[in-house]
Design a protein around this motif. Structure first.
Motif, mmCIF file in Angstrom:
data_model
loop_
_atom_site.group_PDB
_atom_site.id
_atom_site.type_symbol
_atom_site.label_atom_id
_atom_site.label_comp_id
_atom_site.label_asym_id
_atom_site.label_seq_id
_atom_site.Cartn_x
_atom_site.Cartn_y
_atom_site.Cartn_z
ATOM 1 N N LEU A 79 -66.320 2.199 -10.533
ATOM 2 C CA LEU A 79 -65.395 2.811 -11.142
ATOM 3 C C LEU A 79 -63.973 1.773 -11.753
ATOM 4 O O LEU A 79 -63.299 2.985 -12.359
ATOM 5 N N ARG A 80 -63.980 0.678 -10.794
ATOM 6 C CA ARG A 80 -62.771 -0.075 -11.771
ATOM 7 C C ARG A 80 -62.055 -0.586 -13.006
ATOM 8 O O ARG A 80 -61.815 -1.077 -13.763
ATOM 9 N N ALA A 81 -63.847 -0.963 -13.159
ATOM 10 C CA ALA A 81 -64.563 -1.391 -14.135
ATOM 11 C C ALA A 81 -63.905 0.003 -15.092
ATOM 12 O O ALA A 81 -63.761 -0.878 -16.313
ATOM 13 N N ALA A 360 -64.095 -6.764 -17.629
ATOM 14 C CA ALA A 360 -63.403 -5.456 -17.923
ATOM 15 C C ALA A 360 -61.727 -5.862 -17.703
ATOM 16 O O ALA A 360 -60.823 -5.249 -18.611
ATOM 17 N N LEU A 361 -61.503 -6.470 -17.113
ATOM 18 C CA LEU A 361 -59.396 -7.190 -17.170
ATOM 19 C C LEU A 361 -59.189 -8.260 -18.469
ATOM 20 O O LEU A 361 -58.384 -7.591 -18.800
ATOM 21 N N PRO A 362 -60.559 -9.216 -18.800
ATOM 22 C CA PRO A 362 -60.148 -9.935 -19.786
ATOM 23 C C PRO A 362 -59.915 -8.860 -21.169
ATOM 24 O O PRO A 362 -59.181 -9.839 -21.895
ATOM 25 N N ARG A 420 -61.994 -17.512 -19.882
ATOM 26 C CA ARG A 420 -63.471 -17.691 -19.171
ATOM 27 C C ARG A 420 -63.493 -17.933 -18.195
ATOM 28 O O ARG A 420 -64.255 -17.903 -17.789
ATOM 29 N N GLN A 421 -62.310 -17.826 -17.414
ATOM 30 C CA GLN A 421 -62.313 -17.673 -16.014
ATOM 31 C C GLN A 421 -63.011 -16.478 -15.327
ATOM 32 O O GLN A 421 -63.208 -16.680 -14.194
ATOM 33 N N TRP A 422 -62.529 -15.646 -16.328
ATOM 34 C CA TRP A 422 -63.160 -13.803 -15.697
ATOM 35 C C TRP A 422 -64.373 -13.839 -16.184
ATOM 36 O O TRP A 422 -64.984 -12.967 -15.164
ATOM 37 N N THR A 423 -65.005 -14.095 -17.375
ATOM 38 C CA THR A 423 -65.994 -14.045 -17.835
ATOM 39 C C THR A 423 -67.647 -14.816 -17.279
ATOM 40 O O THR A 423 -68.401 -14.375 -17.354
#
Length: 427
Positions: A79-81, A360-362, A420-423
């Protein structure tokens, strides 16, 4: 939600008696009694729905129960993504840029297509975003308590983890805009920068809600569901002052009240999950009837996003209609839960869920940057930007997959360079 996926882990209370066998359905023998939300003489707990047990009111919100190991709620991850991905795809597909002497100005097909606004009841997912965010914050705070982390440190860490990348992105574009304006004399570059960074507005609201977490948790512990009633009432009072008595500036209080209500509602996620399935349907219909009544009262517009030319927007600032939308969306995701949970345990869907959550965030942070690159490339190559035509003919609709694919192709390199820190895969 905005935070890394590792924050969303569940602490399952150690049962004093053997738990009942999980069931595929959501039904329970009796709902929770009024004084003890989430507890009742039942044949089934939340474990049968989401792999966890709902917390009892006998445990304060800030003090987590004893645990026998964390468990992930895959549906919350999804849901959040998904809420972020829907926002991204909406911007890519339905932003129409009109170029004039003052530079680009955005509009959308909602202003030109009769009845299309009804789709926003499903696709305006920011209420769901804040709802799931509140739930994740409560879980993360419980885990922080187990580690002996204080509320001040907890809040600061979460603000820092979100504010730094958002400020870096906004600062980079502002500096770039100043340089381009100074070097090439492009006066409308400021409008371009504003368009690119404008979707970050809700991250600012989200940061304010994180800063207010000590108050939110205190209200939840001492007043429970009454806090939701007060926030909903305050949102309605603000609308009355704004729309009936003309105090326009007061309306901006709802930026915190309405989104704060959605965030606060996330603290009740486990209790909603534990409700019998018929309550899910009741919540859905309650929200849907409320939406219908408010929209067709003639006071509020039907669209859940701003439409150029409308005398009023339900989003800037948010109106009480968003509260009804929140109720409708909570009911909808609960009605869909059994089907989605069956899908999300499959290996292929697990991989999809994990990948979507990593990006999702990046993707949200950089999606307007990629879109700006795509528009500039298209404008340079063919002499006109995609979506420049306002007339929504068949060709425009057939172009939508190209608009999405082009912006995605231009966004991915930006993510690879700066996100890249998120993926990176979690180990």
């Amino acid at each position: 939600m905005i935070e890394s996926g590792g924050d969303q882990e569940r602490a399952t209370p150690v049962p004093s008696t053997p738990p009942p066998a999980p069931s595929a359905s959501k039904s329970r023998e009796t709902p929770g009694t009024p004084g003890t939300p989430g507890t009742s003489g039942t044949s089934e707990t939340t474990e049968s729905r989401s792999g966890s047990t709902a917390p009892s009111d006998s445990v304060p919100a800030e003090v987590p129960p004893a645990t026998d190991g964390p468990r992930r709620d895959r549906y919350v991850d999804w849901l959040r993504a998904l809420s972020l991905i829907v926002v991204v795809v909406w911007h890519w597909a339905f932003t129409i840029l009109q170029w004039g002497p003052d530079g680009p100005s955005p509009t959308s097909p909602l202003g030109f297509t009769s009845g299309l606004w009804i789709l926003t009841w499903l696709l305006q997912v920011l209420p769901l975003f804040f709802y799931v965010g509140g739930y994740v914050h409560l879980l993360s705070w419980n885990r922080a308590c187990e580690r002996g982390v204080g509320i001040g440190t907890f809040v600061w860490r979460r603000i820092r983890s979100l504010a730094i990348p958002a400020l870096a992105l906004a600062g980079t574009w502002i500096v770039f805009g100043v340089i381009v304006t100074w070097a090439f004399g492009i006066e409308w570059m400021g409008r371009v920068v504003l368009l690119v960074i404008s979707p970050l507005w809700f991250i600012g609201v989200y940061l304010v809600l994180i800063a207010l977490l000590p108050i939110s948790l205190w209200l939840h512990r001492h007043y429970d569901v009454l806090a939701l009633i007060w926030l909903a009432g305050a949102a309605l009072v603000v609308d009355v002052l704004r729309l009936r008595y003309g105090y326009e500036a007061v309306g901006w209080l709802n930026m915190i009240i309405v989104w704060g209500l959605a965030h606060q509602a996330g603290f009740f996620y486990d209790r909603v999950v534990a409700l019998p399935r018929r309550f899910d349907v009741a919540i859905l219909w309650t929200g849907l009837f409320a939406l219908f009544g408010l929209v067709y009262s003639g006071i509020y517009p039907g669209s859940m996003v701003g439409v150029p030319g409308d005398k009023l927007s339900n989003m800037a600032p948010p109106t009480f209609v968003i509260v009804a939308l929140l109720i409708f969306q909570i009911g909808l995701v609960e009605v869909l839960r059994p089907s989605m949970e069956r899908l999300l345990v499959r290996p292929r869907w697990q991989r999809v869920n994990e990948t979507v959550n990593r990006f999702a965030l990046p993707l949200f942070l950089f999606h307007t940057t990629g879109m700006a690159i795509w528009v500039a490339l298209t404008w340079w190559l063919v002499g006109s930007g995609p979506g420049e035509r306002v007339r929504l003919d068949l060709f425009w609709w057939l172009e939508r997959p190209l608009a999405i694919a082009g912006a995605l192709i231009c966004t991915l390199p930006v993510i690879m360079l700066f996100g890249r820190q998120w993926t990176a895969r979690r180990r």
